[in-house]
Scaffold this motif. Structure first.
Motif, PDB file in Angstrom:
ATOM      1  N   ILE A   1     -46.793  -7.620 -95.538  1.00 37.60           N
ATOM      2  CA  ILE A   1     -47.466  -8.912 -95.727  1.00 37.60           C
ATOM      3  C   ILE A   1     -46.887  -9.947 -94.757  1.00 37.60           C
ATOM      4  O   ILE A   1     -47.589 -10.832 -94.261  1.00 37.60           O
ATOM      5  CB  ILE A   1     -47.298  -9.388 -97.182  1.00 37.60           C
ATOM      6  CG1 ILE A   1     -48.037  -8.453 -98.143  1.00 37.60           C
ATOM      7  CG2 ILE A   1     -47.820 -10.809 -97.358  1.00 37.60           C
ATOM      8  CD1 ILE A   1     -49.528  -8.515 -98.076  1.00 37.60           C
ATOM      9  N   GLY A   2     -45.601  -9.798 -94.432  1.00 33.47           N
ATOM     10  CA  GLY A   2     -44.968 -10.745 -93.526  1.00 33.47           C
ATOM     11  C   GLY A   2     -45.479 -10.676 -92.097  1.00 33.47           C
ATOM     12  O   GLY A   2     -45.119 -11.523 -91.265  1.00 33.47           O
ATOM     13  N   GLN A   3     -46.301  -9.670 -91.764  1.00 36.39           N
ATOM     14  CA  GLN A   3     -46.870  -9.547 -90.422  1.00 36.39           C
ATOM     15  C   GLN A   3     -48.235 -10.219 -90.286  1.00 36.39           C
ATOM     16  O   GLN A   3     -48.786 -10.279 -89.186  1.00 36.39           O
ATOM     17  CB  GLN A   3     -46.978  -8.077 -90.044  1.00 36.39           C
ATOM     18  CG  GLN A   3     -45.639  -7.328 -90.065  1.00 36.39           C
ATOM     19  CD  GLN A   3     -45.791  -5.860 -89.712  1.00 36.39           C
ATOM     20  OE1 GLN A   3     -46.560  -5.513 -88.802  1.00 36.39           O
ATOM     21  NE2 GLN A   3     -45.079  -5.009 -90.439  1.00 36.39           N
ATOM     22  N   LEU A   4     -48.777 -10.719 -91.401  1.00 34.76           N
ATOM     23  CA  LEU A   4     -50.062 -11.432 -91.342  1.00 34.76           C
ATOM     24  C   LEU A   4     -49.780 -12.889 -90.987  1.00 34.76           C
ATOM     25  O   LEU A   4     -49.914 -13.805 -91.799  1.00 34.76           O
ATOM     26  CB  LEU A   4     -50.782 -11.312 -92.694  1.00 34.76           C
ATOM     27  CG  LEU A   4     -51.160  -9.887 -93.120  1.00 34.76           C
ATOM     28  CD1 LEU A   4     -51.659  -9.872 -94.563  1.00 34.76           C
ATOM     29  CD2 LEU A   4     -52.216  -9.321 -92.184  1.00 34.76           C
ATOM     30  N   THR A   5     -49.372 -13.107 -89.748  1.00 35.90           N
ATOM     31  CA  THR A   5     -48.802 -14.399 -89.345  1.00 35.90           C
ATOM     32  C   THR A   5     -49.806 -15.532 -89.292  1.00 35.90           C
ATOM     33  O   THR A   5     -49.412 -16.696 -89.133  1.00 35.90           O
ATOM     34  CB  THR A   5     -48.118 -14.246 -87.979  1.00 35.90           C
ATOM     35  OG1 THR A   5     -49.066 -13.693 -87.043  1.00 35.90           O
ATOM     36  CG2 THR A   5     -46.917 -13.322 -88.084  1.00 35.90           C
ATOM     37  N   ASN A   6     -51.108 -15.246 -89.386  1.00 29.73           N
ATOM     38  CA  ASN A   6     -52.104 -16.318 -89.384  1.00 29.73           C
ATOM     39  C   ASN A   6     -52.384 -16.864 -90.783  1.00 29.73           C
ATOM     40  O   ASN A   6     -53.176 -17.801 -90.931  1.00 29.73           O
ATOM     41  CB  ASN A   6     -53.424 -15.819 -88.770  1.00 29.73           C
ATOM     42  CG  ASN A   6     -53.334 -15.678 -87.254  1.00 29.73           C
ATOM     43  OD1 ASN A   6     -52.730 -16.526 -86.592  1.00 29.73           O
ATOM     44  ND2 ASN A   6     -53.910 -14.622 -86.709  1.00 29.73           N
ATOM     45  N   LEU A   7     -51.730 -16.302 -91.768  1.00 35.12           N
ATOM     46  CA  LEU A   7     -51.981 -16.742 -93.145  1.00 35.12           C
ATOM     47  C   LEU A   7     -51.565 -18.197 -93.344  1.00 35.12           C
ATOM     48  O   LEU A   7     -50.471 -18.608 -92.951  1.00 35.12           O
ATOM     49  CB  LEU A   7     -51.220 -15.861 -94.137  1.00 35.12           C
ATOM     50  CG  LEU A   7     -51.808 -14.492 -94.464  1.00 35.12           C
ATOM     51  CD1 LEU A   7     -50.923 -13.763 -95.478  1.00 35.12           C
ATOM     52  CD2 LEU A   7     -53.223 -14.615 -95.017  1.00 35.12           C
ATOM     53  N   ARG A   8     -52.472 -18.935 -93.964  1.00 32.43           N
ATOM     54  CA  ARG A   8     -52.164 -20.295 -94.394  1.00 32.43           C
ATOM     55  C   ARG A   8     -52.124 -20.393 -95.930  1.00 32.43           C
ATOM     56  O   ARG A   8     -51.520 -21.306 -96.471  1.00 32.43           O
ATOM     57  CB  ARG A   8     -53.198 -21.281 -93.848  1.00 32.43           C
ATOM     58  CG  ARG A   8     -53.198 -21.378 -92.320  1.00 32.43           C
ATOM     59  CD  ARG A   8     -54.242 -22.367 -91.840  1.00 32.43           C
ATOM     60  NE  ARG A   8     -54.214 -22.467 -90.397  1.00 32.43           N
ATOM     61  CZ  ARG A   8     -53.417 -23.288 -89.706  1.00 32.43           C
ATOM     62  NH1 ARG A   8     -52.590 -24.088 -90.364  1.00 32.43           N
ATOM     63  NH2 ARG A   8     -53.440 -23.317 -88.394  1.00 32.43           N
ATOM     64  N   TYR A   9     -52.782 -19.434 -96.544  1.00 29.93           N
ATOM     65  CA  TYR A   9     -52.856 -19.427 -98.018  1.00 29.93           C
ATOM     66  C   TYR A   9     -52.512 -18.022 -98.501  1.00 29.93           C
ATOM     67  O   TYR A   9     -53.146 -17.048 -98.092  1.00 29.93           O
ATOM     68  CB  TYR A   9     -54.272 -19.809 -98.468  1.00 29.93           C
ATOM     69  CG  TYR A   9     -54.467 -19.873 -99.974  1.00 29.93           C
ATOM     70  CD1 TYR A   9     -54.514 -21.087-100.639  1.00 29.93           C
ATOM     71  CD2 TYR A   9     -54.626 -18.708-100.740  1.00 29.93           C
ATOM     72  CE1 TYR A   9     -54.712 -21.149-102.014  1.00 29.93           C
ATOM     73  CE2 TYR A   9     -54.807 -18.756-102.105  1.00 29.93           C
ATOM     74  CZ  TYR A   9     -54.858 -19.977-102.745  1.00 29.93           C
ATOM     75  OH  TYR A   9     -55.046 -20.045-104.100  1.00 29.93           O
ATOM     76  N   LEU A  10     -51.493 -17.906 -99.390  1.00 29.40           N
ATOM     77  CA  LEU A  10     -51.085 -16.623 -99.938  1.00 29.40           C
ATOM     78  C   LEU A  10     -50.797 -16.787-101.426  1.00 29.40           C
ATOM     79  O   LEU A  10     -49.914 -17.552-101.828  1.00 29.40           O
ATOM     80  CB  LEU A  10     -49.841 -16.083 -99.240  1.00 29.40           C
ATOM     81  CG  LEU A  10     -49.277 -14.749 -99.765  1.00 29.40           C
ATOM     82  CD1 LEU A  10     -50.319 -13.638 -99.655  1.00 29.40           C
ATOM     83  CD2 LEU A  10     -48.000 -14.362 -99.017  1.00 29.40           C
ATOM     84  N   ASN A  11     -51.575 -16.071-102.247  1.00 22.01           N
ATOM     85  CA  ASN A  11     -51.413 -16.135-103.700  1.00 22.01           C
ATOM     86  C   ASN A  11     -51.288 -14.715-104.238  1.00 22.01           C
ATOM     87  O   ASN A  11     -52.249 -13.946-104.232  1.00 22.01           O
ATOM     88  CB  ASN A  11     -52.604 -16.846-104.339  1.00 22.01           C
ATOM     89  CG  ASN A  11     -52.371 -17.129-105.822  1.00 22.01           C
ATOM     90  OD1 ASN A  11     -51.483 -16.559-106.446  1.00 22.01           O
ATOM     91  ND2 ASN A  11     -53.171 -18.033-106.373  1.00 22.01           N
ATOM     92  N   LEU A  12     -50.072 -14.358-104.679  1.00 23.22           N
ATOM     93  CA  LEU A  12     -49.800 -13.038-105.248  1.00 23.22           C
ATOM     94  C   LEU A  12     -49.285 -13.165-106.681  1.00 23.22           C
ATOM     95  O   LEU A  12     -48.570 -12.294-107.178  1.00 23.22           O
ATOM     96  CB  LEU A  12     -48.772 -12.299-104.387  1.00 23.22           C
ATOM     97  CG  LEU A  12     -49.173 -12.038-102.933  1.00 23.22           C
ATOM     98  CD1 LEU A  12     -48.027 -11.383-102.169  1.00 23.22           C
ATOM     99  CD2 LEU A  12     -50.418 -11.167-102.854  1.00 23.22           C
ATOM    100  N   SER A  13     -49.633 -14.249-107.334  1.00 21.92           N
ATOM    101  CA  SER A  13     -49.176 -14.461-108.710  1.00 21.92           C
ATOM    102  C   SER A  13     -49.814 -13.447-109.640  1.00 21.92           C
ATOM    103  O   SER A  13     -50.884 -12.902-109.367  1.00 21.92           O
ATOM    104  CB  SER A  13     -49.527 -15.880-109.169  1.00 21.92           C
ATOM    105  OG  SER A  13     -50.934 -16.072-109.159  1.00 21.92           O
TER     106      SER A  13
END
Length: 1000
Positions: A148-160
């Motif tokens: 997941i740490g390689q998806l460097t374009n992410l601005r929104y991450l919700n894994l709750s």
């Protein structure tokens, strides 16, 4: 060549318009094409991702074909056509347990809608992904993979997510620190046990320092105990942070910074949630430096002491929650100076008053919209100053000790109120009619008070938005619902109705029939007679969840069960006049959790179709006229926890399938005609807590599994059967047992000495708890033999009962001396056996004993003197034994002046028997009452004598000495008088001596 040259000047504007339309159409077609088209590489990546997922609810069924931008949860960029958004959050959320929602059933639906399996690294093929939401799913194992740490374009991450499995253990990977573009990060984990941190943890948070653009961070439920105080410095490296959620992270007082200079970089922070941690006893003072805070949630942190007055420094604060914090003292009267405050939640603290001063603080600049002071122990009348809070929309004063009447002006001025909770107080008098002026009211909860009088149409005149109405009174006279117009149709459409001890009958009210959107109905002791209209049941059948009409005079043959109720969870028509057979199956109510039809006139057999209701947890068919055998299909119940079929005419053996639903905690089948042996399959029910099988025809010995396989029993009632054999030693392996009733059987042998191991009878374990099933508190009436008669206890009233009843058996030998160590016993009944030997000498140690029955045995010896110390003893029977000697005297025993208590013991003497004791001499000895009266008379005479003696001494002594001290001339004369007497005596003695010498 210019194409416009072919057109004259007049037509050129038309040409321009046509060109614009053509370009717009081209753009629209292009946009549509982009939205529906899909990059082949990204489509394959999504399909690979799907392949490793489990999807029990079919949420990804649209993931077919080539137009992946139209797949559910997928959004593509309008400009580039690349997949930009992957939103696969679970649309279903677990609802917290409350009065009407069963968490277990709710959790079942949640689980069924979860995506599972594993997360395939094929997601890395979505190189333009900026939004990833996989929240509230359940990927057991590695929920947050390193890739997941390689998806460097992410601005929104919700894994709750919501965790229900304690075996789930995970460490948050530090690779998330590579997502430097993140604005929103939610890794929260809500555990199934809300006051325990989850097994998701982080040993350090230094990777957070790389997320400099982060504006929202939620680590709720993540165990940060191993980070020490370093978490503060790590969070302090996020200068753009606007919201910080660290609820339930195990941050105790040792993990809080001591310096007020910490978190100085968070100058923009507007929301801080650090609820459900362990700050006790310190209040984190650095919070007072966060002057931009608008919302502060510190509930359930076990603070002690008075309200922190430095809170007033947070001038921008709009929302403050300090509930369940053990604060005490006066309510803060400075809150009114916080002019931006809109919501104040202080419930479940311990404030000792000052409600008038507290409310007066809001008189200048109040914008308060929500005030929650429920459960704060406030003792007061409702002050009129409450009416000053004009902006108030939510007011909760429930579970306090407010008393007195409520004036119309107090409530009527709160015209913006949407939620009003005054339940569970001590209000009396009539319910104010001014409630009918609150046109915005949605929730009105008035139950659990001492209301009097009546309700009329005026109370509901303008309540067009009302959805929830709850009212009850504990007065002997119920509230009368007086509707002057029988055909009155109220302005509201209620969803929840609770009217207990409120007379709305005798006919089924027309106004209630107009409530066709209702989902919860509870009208107990409402005076309703006759049948329930089928038309109304038909209208509500599609959305009704609970239907409770207990304590009325409803008649009929269960017409309400002939319809289909797809959402119905609770049916309670107990204590009515319903007759006929039980006709119920899963086709009627597939989601049913609780069915109570006790105290009716049901007949026939229990249909096997009732076992097809898969989610049924509580079944109460007791106190009817049912006959036949219990259904063999018992094992179909997966969730059953309580079964009540006592006081019927059921017969035959108990089905061996009964041990299949291992969740069962309460089994009540007493007072029927069941026969055979108690099935050994019940040993599978490890949660069995209450077992009532008395009043039947069971044979055989006491089951071996009681105490060897089943340990949680609190009540074991097997009285009035045909059981035989010895009472086994393993019965003593029941540490929670409070009621042991084996009376009226054929048990033989001796009383086990190991009864001392029943530790709940030795000391107070506080083990008796209210029993909840299907989200409802269901108090089971309990009938026990105590004080020489059958007594009925309901619900929590029975928690102090501690009983051993072994009466009417063939037990022999001595009463174990150590039975005197069962200090919590209320009732001890060993009557009608063959017991011999002496009564235990230390029987007086049972200081809580109310009933002692040792009659009709072969006991001998003296009655122990310690028996006289039992101050609570109200029923005693020692008759028909071989006891000898004087009956002990004592303040409590003297009130038990019935001679039948001791009859059949010819060698006993003394009060209250007419037989004198030899040491009393000839004649009838006086009764203890006469002795007491004589002693009182003698004591009174002695008292008078001593009083006169002392008074005479005082008067004589001070009459003389006091006068001599105060009057000087008398003092001189007094001592001169004694000097003269002394001289005369000395002279006489001298003359006598001289005369004596002359004679000699």
């Amino acid at each position: 060549m210019d194409i416009a040259a072919y057109f004259n000047p007049i037509s050129r504007p038309i040409l321009h318009l046509l060109l614009l339309l053509f370009l717009a159409s081209s753009c629209l077609n292009s946009s549509t094409s982009v939205k529906s088209a899909c990059m082949e590489e990204e489509r394959r990546a999504l399909l690979s991702f799907k392949q490793d997922l489990t999807d029990p609810s079919g949420r990804l069924s649209s993931w077919v074909g080539h137009k992946c931008c139209r797949w559910r949860g997928i959004s593509c960029s309008n400009r580039t056509g690349h997949v930009a958004k992957l939103d696969l959050r679970n649309p279903f959320r677990p609802i917290p347990n409350n009065l009407f929602v069963d968490v277990e059933w709710n959790l079942t639906e949640y689980k069924e809608s979860c995506l599972g399996g594993k997360l395939n690294p094929s997601l890395l093929g979505l190189k333009h992904l900026s939004y990833l939401d996989l929240s509230h799913n359940y990927f057991k194992g590695i929920h947050i993979p390193n890739f997941i740490g390689q998806l460097t374009n992410l601005r929104y991450l919700n894994l709750s997510t919501y965790l229900w499995d304690d075996s789930y253990v995970e460490e948050i990977p530090s690779s998330l620190g590579n997502l430097s573009n993140l604005n929103y990060l939610d890794l929260s984990h809500k555990a199934d046990h809300s006051f325990m941190t989850s097994n998701v943890f982080s040993n350090n948070l230094n990777w957070l320092s790389h997320l400099s653009s982060l504006k929202y961070l939620s680590l709720g439920g993540v165990n940060l105990n191993s980070t020490g105080v370093s978490w503060v410095n790590d969070v302090n490296m996020l200068p753009s942070l606007l919201e910080l959620h660290l609820s339930h992270c195990g941050i105790n007082a040792n993990l809080l910074p001591l310096s007020t200079s910490h978190l100085i970089n968070l100058t923009s922070l507007s929301v801080l949630d650090m609820s459900r941690n362990g700050f006790n006893p310190s209040f984190p003072k650095w919070i007072f430096n966060l002057t931009s805070l608008k919302k502060l949630d510190l509930r359930a942190n076990f603070f002690t002491g008075s309200f922190p007055y430095d809170i007033a420094r947070l001038k921008s604060l709009e929302y403050l929650d300090l509930s369940v914090s053990y604060l005490e003292g006066q309510l803060p009267n400075f809150m009114g100076n916080m002019c931006k405050l809109k919501s104040l939640i202080l419930n479940n603290n311990r404030f000792d008053g000052g409600i008038q001063e507290f409310l007066s603080g809001f008189s200048n600049c109040s914008r308060l919209e929500s005030l929650d002071l429920s459960g704060c122990g406030i003792v007061s009348t409702l002050p009129n100053s409450l009416g000053m809070l004009k902006s108030l929309q939510h007011l909760d004063l429930s579970f306090n000790s407010f008393w007195g009447t409520i004036s119309d002006s107090t409530i009527g001025n709160l015209s913006s109120l949407k939620i009003l909770r005054l339940n569970s107080n001590h209000f009396n008098g009539s319910i104010p009619e001014s409630l009918g002026q609150l046109s915005q009211l949605v929730y009105l909860h008035l139950y659990g008070n001492s209301w009097e009088g009546s309700l009329t149409e005026a109370h509901f005149k303008n309540l067009s938005r009302l959805e929830s109405f709850l009212v009850s009174t504990d007065q002997p006279m119920p509230i009368i619902f007086m509707v002057t117009n029988y055909k009155w149709i109220p302005p509201f459409k209620l969803r929840l109705i609770l009217m207990n001890n409120c007379r709305v009958g005798p006919a089924f009210p027309v106004w209630l029939q107009s409530q066709t959107e209702v989902s919860h109905v509870e009208l107990t002791n409402a005076g309703i007679s006759g049948a329930i209209p089928k038309e109304w049941l038909f209208h509500i059948s599609s959305h009704i969840i609970s239907l409770i009409f207990s304590g009325n005079n409803i008649t009929g043959k269960l017409p309400f069960l002939f319809n289909s109720f797809p959402k119905l969870q609770c049916i309670d028509f107990s204590v009515n006049q319903i007759d006929g057979p039980v006709q119920l199956s899963s086709t009627n109510a597939p989601m049913l959790r609780l069915l109570s039809l006790t105290h009716n006139y049901l007949n026939g057999t229990i249909p096997s179709s009732i076992c097809s209701i898969q989610f049924l947890q509580v079944l109460d068919l007791s106190n009817n006229q049912l006959s036949g055998k219990f259904p063999q299909e018992w094992g179909l119940w997966s969730y059953i926890q309580a079964v009540y079929v006592s006081n019927n005419n059921l017969s035959g053996n108990i089905p061996t399938s009964m041990g299949v639903p291992t969740n069962i905690a309460i089994l009540s089948m007493d007072n029927n005609y069941f026969s055979g042996e108690i099935p050994s399959t019940l040993q599978n029910c490890s949660s069995l807590t209450f077992l009532y099988l008395g009043g039947n025809q069971f044979t055989g010995s006491l089951p071996f599994w009681i105490g060897s396989q089943v340990f949680k029993l609190r009540v074991l009632q097997l009285r009035s059967n045909l059981l035989s054999g010895h009472i086994p030693q393993h019965l003593c392996n029941l540490p929670y047992l409070q009621i042991l009733d084996l009376g009226h059987n054929n048990f033989s042998g001796t009383i086990p000495k190991c009864l001392i191991n029943l530790t709940s009878l030795v000391y107070d374990r506080n083990s008796w708890i209210n029993y909840y099933a299907a989200g409802y508190f269901y108090p089971r009436p309990m009938t026990v033999t105590s004080k020489g008669t059958e007594l009925k206890y309901i619900g929590n009233d029975a928690r102090f009962l501690n009983i051993i009843d072994l009466s009417s058996n063939n037990l022999e030998g001595e009463i174990p001396e150590k039975i005197s160590n069962l200090l919590r016993l209320n009732t001890l009944n060993l009557s009608r056996n063959q017991l011999s030997g002496n009564i235990p000498s230390k029987i007086g140690n049972l200081h809580l004993l109310e009933t002692l029955d040792l009659s009709q045995n072969k006991l001998s010896g003296h009655i122990p003197q310690s028996l006289s110390s039992l101050t609570f003893l109200s029923h005693l029977n020692l008759s028909q034994n071989n006891l000898i000697g004087r009956i002990p005297l004592g303040s409590q025993l003297q009130t038990l002046d019935d001679s039948s208590i001791y009859e059949g013991n010819p060698s006993l003497c003394g009060f209250p028997l007419s037989t004198k004791c030899p040491e009393d001499g000839d004649g009838m000895p006086p009764s203890p009452i006469e002795d007491i009266n004589k002693d009182h008379e003698d004591n009174n005479e002695n008292l008078v004598f001593y009083a006169i003696f002392v008074l005479g001494f005082v008067i004589g002594f001070w009459g003389v000495c006091g006068t001599l001290i105060l009057k000087k001339s008398w003092r001189y004369a007094y001592f001169q008088f004694f000097d003269n007497i002394k001289d005369n005596v000395a002279l006489v003695i001298a003359l006598k001596v001289a005369r004596y010498r002359r004679e000699v």
